[in-house]
Every structure is written in C-alpha cells, then in structure tokens.
Write a protein that holds these residues in place. Structure first.
Motif, PDB file in Angstrom:
ATOM      1  N   PHE A 101      33.663  -3.840  48.273  1.00  0.00           N
ATOM      2  CA  PHE A 101      34.211  -2.820  47.372  1.00  0.00           C
ATOM      3  C   PHE A 101      35.636  -3.173  47.002  1.00  0.00           C
ATOM      4  N   GLN A 102      36.043  -2.650  45.853  1.00  0.00           N
ATOM      5  CA  GLN A 102      37.412  -2.793  45.370  1.00  0.00           C
ATOM      6  C   GLN A 102      37.957  -1.406  45.053  1.00  0.00           C
ATOM      7  N   ILE A 103      39.248  -1.251  45.272  1.00  0.00           N
ATOM      8  CA  ILE A 103      39.928   0.018  45.028  1.00  0.00           C
ATOM      9  C   ILE A 103      40.839  -0.130  43.815  1.00  0.00           C
ATOM     10  N   PHE A 104      40.847   0.890  42.970  1.00  0.00           N
ATOM     11  CA  PHE A 104      41.789   0.985  41.855  1.00  0.00           C
ATOM     12  C   PHE A 104      42.468   2.345  41.982  1.00  0.00           C
ATOM     13  N   THR A 105      43.787   2.366  41.948  1.00  0.00           N
ATOM     14  CA  THR A 105      44.500   3.638  42.062  1.00  0.00           C
ATOM     15  C   THR A 105      45.603   3.743  41.016  1.00  0.00           C
ATOM     16  N   THR A 106      45.907   4.997  40.703  1.00  0.00           N
ATOM     17  CA  THR A 106      47.140   5.348  40.012  1.00  0.00           C
ATOM     18  C   THR A 106      47.712   6.490  40.839  1.00  0.00           C
ATOM     19  N   THR A 107      48.778   7.084  40.402  1.00  0.00           N
ATOM     20  CA  THR A 107      49.328   8.211  41.159  1.00  0.00           C
ATOM     21  C   THR A 107      48.391   9.411  41.157  1.00  0.00           C
ATOM     22  N   GLN A 108      47.434   9.454  40.227  1.00  0.00           N
ATOM     23  CA  GLN A 108      46.533  10.609  40.096  1.00  0.00           C
ATOM     24  C   GLN A 108      45.060  10.273  40.343  1.00  0.00           C
TER      25      GLN A 108
END
Length: 118
Positions: free
Chosen positions: A70-77
């Motif tokens: 799996f891969q994670i993608f984030t922003t502040t929200q």
C-alpha cells in the motif's frame, strides 16, 4: 487488484457532496468545511497497526512478502490509502485507523461514505 480508501472529516454542521470532496482532496486542494487532520499521529498509528510482517519501503510505501502493498497520500485535510493485492482483513485496519481519528471511510469505487449521513 488496486483499491483506494479515503478519509477526511467534515467540520461540525457541514455536509458536502462526497465525490466532489474526494476529487478536490485527491488533487491536493484545500477545502472549506473540512477539518485539518493530525497526519503525523495517524502515520505513527499506522506504523503500529502494520508492524506484523510489513516493511516500510519509503516514507509512504509499505510492502509485505505475501499480503500485498500500500501507499499513503496525505494533505493537511486528507488521508488516502492505495491498496495493491491486499485482503479485506488488512484493509479493515485502515478503516479502524480512520475511525480512531473521527474520519469515516469514503469508498470511491462504490461512491459511498460510511458514516451516519451516508
């Protein structure tokens, strides 16, 4: 098979069209009406939840010899997980993680947000 699981939290009293929110957040846009998430705490908890046979390939990519990746993608929200060849039991850990931080799952594959408002 790849599958993505998506998490965000609406501000109190706010409800928006989920697919539009998903698309905007996936594009890295900041949106009014969406809470800031404790991303560092969520990533630390993720490390705890996937300490059994999972390797961190880089800051946001994980792999297992026999349970997928799996891969994670984030922003502040926004907290998004792209799952590759994973079983439901492991993917449910992400749903539990989202719930711990008040972020119900949005499943774009079926266009459903799994909270009290649907």
């Amino acid at each position: 098979m790849s599958y993505d699981l998506d998490f965000w939290k609406y501000k109190q009293g706010i409800s928006l069209e989920h697919q539009s929110v998903y698309e905007s957040l996936s594009n890295g846009e900041h949106m009014e009406g969406i809470e800031e998430l404790p991303i560092e705490r969520m990533l630390a908890r993720l490390k705890e939840l996937f300490s059994d046979g999972w390797r961190k390939e880089d800051a946001l990519s994980w792999e297992s010899d026999n349970r997928g990746a799996f891969q994670i993608f984030t922003t502040t929200q926004f907290f998004r997980v792209d799952c590759y060849g994973m079983e439901g039991e492991d993917m449910n850990r992400f749903i539990d993680l989202g719930a711990e931080f008040g972020c119900p799952l949005y499943d774009p594959q079926v266009g459903t947000r799994f909270d009290e408002n649907g």
